[in-house]
Design an enzyme around this catalytic site. Structure first.
Site, PDB file in Angstrom:
ATOM      1  N   ARG A  14       0.920  -1.014  -0.046  1.00 41.65           N
ATOM      2  CA  ARG A  14       0.048  -0.097  -0.046  1.00 41.65           C
ATOM      3  C   ARG A  14       0.988   1.188   0.076  1.00 41.65           C
ATOM      4  O   ARG A  14       1.075   1.982  -0.909  1.00 41.65           O
ATOM      5  CB  ARG A  14      -0.951   0.053   1.044  1.00 41.65           C
ATOM      6  CG  ARG A  14      -2.074   0.841   1.040  1.00 41.65           C
ATOM      7  CD  ARG A  14      -1.892   2.425   1.277  1.00 41.65           C
ATOM      8  NE  ARG A  14      -1.243   2.349   2.732  1.00 41.65           N
ATOM      9  CZ  ARG A  14      -0.779   3.747   3.106  1.00 41.65           C
ATOM     10  NH1 ARG A  14      -0.682   4.649   2.343  1.00 41.65           N
ATOM     11  NH2 ARG A  14      -0.434   3.745   4.491  1.00 41.65           N
ATOM     12  N   TYR A 142      -6.546   5.064  11.293  1.00 38.13           N
ATOM     13  CA  TYR A 142      -5.167   6.261  11.154  1.00 38.13           C
ATOM     14  C   TYR A 142      -5.513   7.603  11.869  1.00 38.13           C
ATOM     15  O   TYR A 142      -6.644   8.036  11.299  1.00 38.13           O
ATOM     16  CB  TYR A 142      -4.779   6.249   9.710  1.00 38.13           C
ATOM     17  CG  TYR A 142      -4.091   5.158   9.131  1.00 38.13           C
ATOM     18  CD1 TYR A 142      -2.678   5.248   9.449  1.00 38.13           C
ATOM     19  CD2 TYR A 142      -4.189   4.155   8.196  1.00 38.13           C
ATOM     20  CE1 TYR A 142      -1.644   4.257   8.921  1.00 38.13           C
ATOM     21  CE2 TYR A 142      -3.431   3.712   7.743  1.00 38.13           C
ATOM     22  CZ  TYR A 142      -2.014   3.463   8.102  1.00 38.13           C
ATOM     23  OH  TYR A 142      -1.163   2.540   7.457  1.00 38.13           O
ATOM     24  N   GLU A 144      -4.355  10.599  10.477  1.00 34.75           N
ATOM     25  CA  GLU A 144      -3.478  11.201   9.648  1.00 34.75           C
ATOM     26  C   GLU A 144      -2.795  12.637  10.077  1.00 34.75           C
ATOM     27  O   GLU A 144      -3.574  13.508  10.687  1.00 34.75           O
ATOM     28  CB  GLU A 144      -3.921  11.564   8.286  1.00 34.75           C
ATOM     29  CG  GLU A 144      -3.104  11.763   6.952  1.00 34.75           C
ATOM     30  CD  GLU A 144      -3.877  12.237   5.743  1.00 34.75           C
ATOM     31  OE1 GLU A 144      -4.908  12.329   5.756  1.00 34.75           O
ATOM     32  OE2 GLU A 144      -2.963  12.222   4.698  1.00 34.75           O
ATOM     33  N   HIS A 207       7.617   7.774   8.364  1.00 36.11           N
ATOM     34  CA  HIS A 207       8.331   8.316   7.336  1.00 36.11           C
ATOM     35  C   HIS A 207       9.557   8.751   7.422  1.00 36.11           C
ATOM     36  O   HIS A 207       9.898   9.049   8.357  1.00 36.11           O
ATOM     37  CB  HIS A 207       7.254   9.429   6.409  1.00 36.11           C
ATOM     38  CG  HIS A 207       6.185   8.681   5.874  1.00 36.11           C
ATOM     39  ND1 HIS A 207       6.257   7.797   4.634  1.00 36.11           N
ATOM     40  CD2 HIS A 207       4.981   8.420   6.034  1.00 36.11           C
ATOM     41  CE1 HIS A 207       5.126   7.491   4.453  1.00 36.11           C
ATOM     42  NE2 HIS A 207       4.456   7.698   5.170  1.00 36.11           N
TER      43      HIS A 207
HETATM   44  C1  KIV Z   1      -2.332   6.560   4.950  1.00 33.15           C
HETATM   45  C2  KIV Z   1      -1.717   7.667   5.741  1.00 33.15           C
HETATM   46  C3  KIV Z   1      -1.989   7.190   7.236  1.00 33.15           C
HETATM   47  C4  KIV Z   1      -0.202   7.459   5.494  1.00 33.15           C
HETATM   48  O1  KIV Z   1       0.530   6.804   5.014  1.00 33.15           O
HETATM   49  C5  KIV Z   1       0.504   8.472   6.249  1.00 33.15           C
HETATM   50  O2  KIV Z   1      -0.120   9.268   7.081  1.00 33.15           O
HETATM   51  O3  KIV Z   1       1.894   8.299   6.521  1.00 33.15           O
END
Ligand code: KIV
Length: 506
Positions: A14, A142, A144, A207
């Site tokens: 995903r 989630y 976000e 991230h």
């Molecule tokens: C789908 C969303 C929650 C995502 O990948 C993010 O916020 O990093």
């Protein structure tokens, strides 16, 4: 110390597929999903976003049907949206049972993107969760932009969590959506949340925009997160996500009170498969899975490995189904060459080893990368040239190749101490070289040159460096055939080397 199990959720199919330029086919998705669950043994998989395309629906159907047969259906998750039930209908069609509902984790996103009040958003979410449950679908949620939410609208985040933790949700997913957190902030924010809601399961999704993905994930686990979202090879939106292989090694080596089920030995295999399917290249220095990360290049390291493993750390390649390598080049030295020879089962005396080392250093100076597969060719070339006494030396030459003109060669040959020079053209560079050689031979020798009856070029098999090519020439002189070989990084030069050997044999 009591151990604490944390869940590893893989989101290569995903978030990883959100890597720019990457799209998996249905069968690639199914193959990766099987490998992740059966061999790598991750706990959960996020395999798609709902309502994206027909192809995505087909992929999810294939995976859920396989997962049903193999008892993995509860481990398969799909990203869904607060969209009045459309994602839930899509999930039902696809046969998926766990939704990861995307909601707003910062007031900024809620106000400017959804243009709703917290009360309106919570009401929509409640409706979605209840509708999903009535259809047998479990919900993770989630938040976000949660990391920005914690920085800039904490009151909203906790108002939302007060509401959410009272709903029928399995897990709450806390993303650092923009990859902005420092390890210290990650630790503080996760601690604060876990402390306030001790019975709720929290996942962290990190991230990698500042290359802090692994460090942040490590802090999130130490601070109490119950699950992590990772991707193979760190694929994902923008700079990607925290990479699976590095995080697994970090947890196993540094977080001794944490238990995970992931099988380290399968990491390399799945990384390579995902690299092939996605076309997203693994950097050669990527920890654990990069091509170079278990290669010692400096001779001093190989020497130290021979002396009580002085240069080993806990990241042993065998843990990941890989092998230590010793590079061959100008800094590698005798110890590296010896290690490669041992691997190949070849033994050389000191004098021979010195000559082979010298040749490898010369190639290294020409910026050539020599691989283990090249080694037998170098040995045979060096030792072979050495046994022949050089009566004739191809001393200097100019090979000319220009568009619209015939290739030409100027050659200087030394025969028994006397230098001769000739110039000739030909159909190719080597042909021009041979024509110049024939001229000299006619002029200065009573003997004929052998005729060239076969010419073969090959790259050492398995060599991934393309550094060397071997030219094998079959000659015929007075009904007798014989072969000479030349080795060089340049094909014409390797043919000239084979020719020089011939000149010294006849
Ligand atoms: C789908 C969303 C929650 C995502 O990948 C993010 O916020 O990093």
């Amino acid at each position: 110390m009591a151990s604490r199990k944390i869940e590893i959720m893989d989101t290569t199919l995903r978030d990883g597929e959100q890597t720019s330029g990457v799209s998996f086919s249905v069968s690639e998705k199914l193959t990766i999903a099987k490998l992740l669950l059966e061999e790598l043994k991750v706990d959960r998989l996020e395999i798609a976003s709902a309502r994206v395309s027909e192809g995505e629906l087909e992929a999810v159907k294939k995976i859920t049907s396989w997962a049903t047969e193999h008892n993995f259906l509860e481990n398969i998750e799909v990203l869904t949206f607060v969209d009045g039930g459309k994602s839930i209908d899509w999930m039902l069609d696809a046969g998926a049972k766990v939704q990861n509902l995307l909601t707003k984790g910062s007031l900024n996103h809620l106000t400017h993107q959804l243009k709703k009040t917290p009360a309106q958003h919570f009401a929509d979410i409640k409706e979605n969760i209840e509708s999903a449950a009535s259809h047998g679908i479990k919900t993770n949620v989630y938040l976000e932009d949660w990391s920005n939410g914690m920085r800039n609208s904490k009151e909203y985040v906790f108002e939302y969590l007060d509401f959410l933790t009272a709903q029928n949700v399995e897990r709450v997913l806390l993303p650092d959506t923009l990859g902005i957190l420092t390890p210290e902030e990650t630790a503080d924010f996760i601690k604060e949340v876990c402390h306030k809601y001790p019975t709720t399961h929290f996942d962290f999704h990190g991230h990698n925009d500042y290359d802090l993905g692994v460090a942040n994930v490590m802090e999130a686990v130490k601070a109490g997160a119950n699950g992590l979202h990772l991707t193979i090879n760190g694929m994902g939106e923008r700079a990607g996500n925290a990479p699976m292989a590095s995080v697994i090694a970090v947890i196993n080596d540094f977080l001794k009170d944490v238990k995970i089920t992931v099988n380290e030995k399968a990491l390399n295999k799945i990384s390579k498969l995902v690299e092939t399917f996605s076309g997203f290249r693994i950097p050669v220095n990527k920890p654990v899975v990069g091509a170079n990360v278990f290669t010692q290049t400096a001779g001093i390291h190989a020497d130290g490995d021979n002396k009580n493993n002085l240069y080993f750390n806990d990241l042993m390649p065998e843990r990941f189904g890989r092998k230590r390598k010793y590079a061959l080049g100008k800094t590698s030295g005798k110890a590296n060459i010896q290690k490669n020879l041992q691997d190949l089962g070849i033994s050389l005396n000191d004098e021979e080893l010195k000559k082979v080392t010298q040749r490898i250093i010369e190639l290294g100076d020409k910026k050539e990368v020599v691989s283990q597969e090249d080694l037998p060719y170098i040995i045979s070339d060096v030792l072979d040239s050495d046994t022949i006494e050089k009566r004739v030396v191809v001393e200097n030459y100019v090979l000319g190749h220009a568009k619209g003109m015939k290739p030409s060669t100027t050659l200087q040959l030394r025969v028994e101490g006397v230098q001769y020079e000739a110039h000739a053209q030909g159909d190719g560079q080597f042909d021009a070289f041979m024509n110049a050689l024939r001229k000299l031979y006619k002029r200065h020798s009573k003997r004929d040159l052998p005729s060239l009856i076969d010419y073969a070029v090959r790259i050492p098999p398995g060599s991934n460096s393309d550094a060397l090519c071997e030219t094998i020439i079959t000659w015929k002189l007075e009904e007798k055939e014989f072969i000479t070989r030349g080795l060089d990084s340049d094909q014409t030069v390797s043919a000239i080397k084979a020719t020089e050997k011939m000149l010294n044999i006849i």
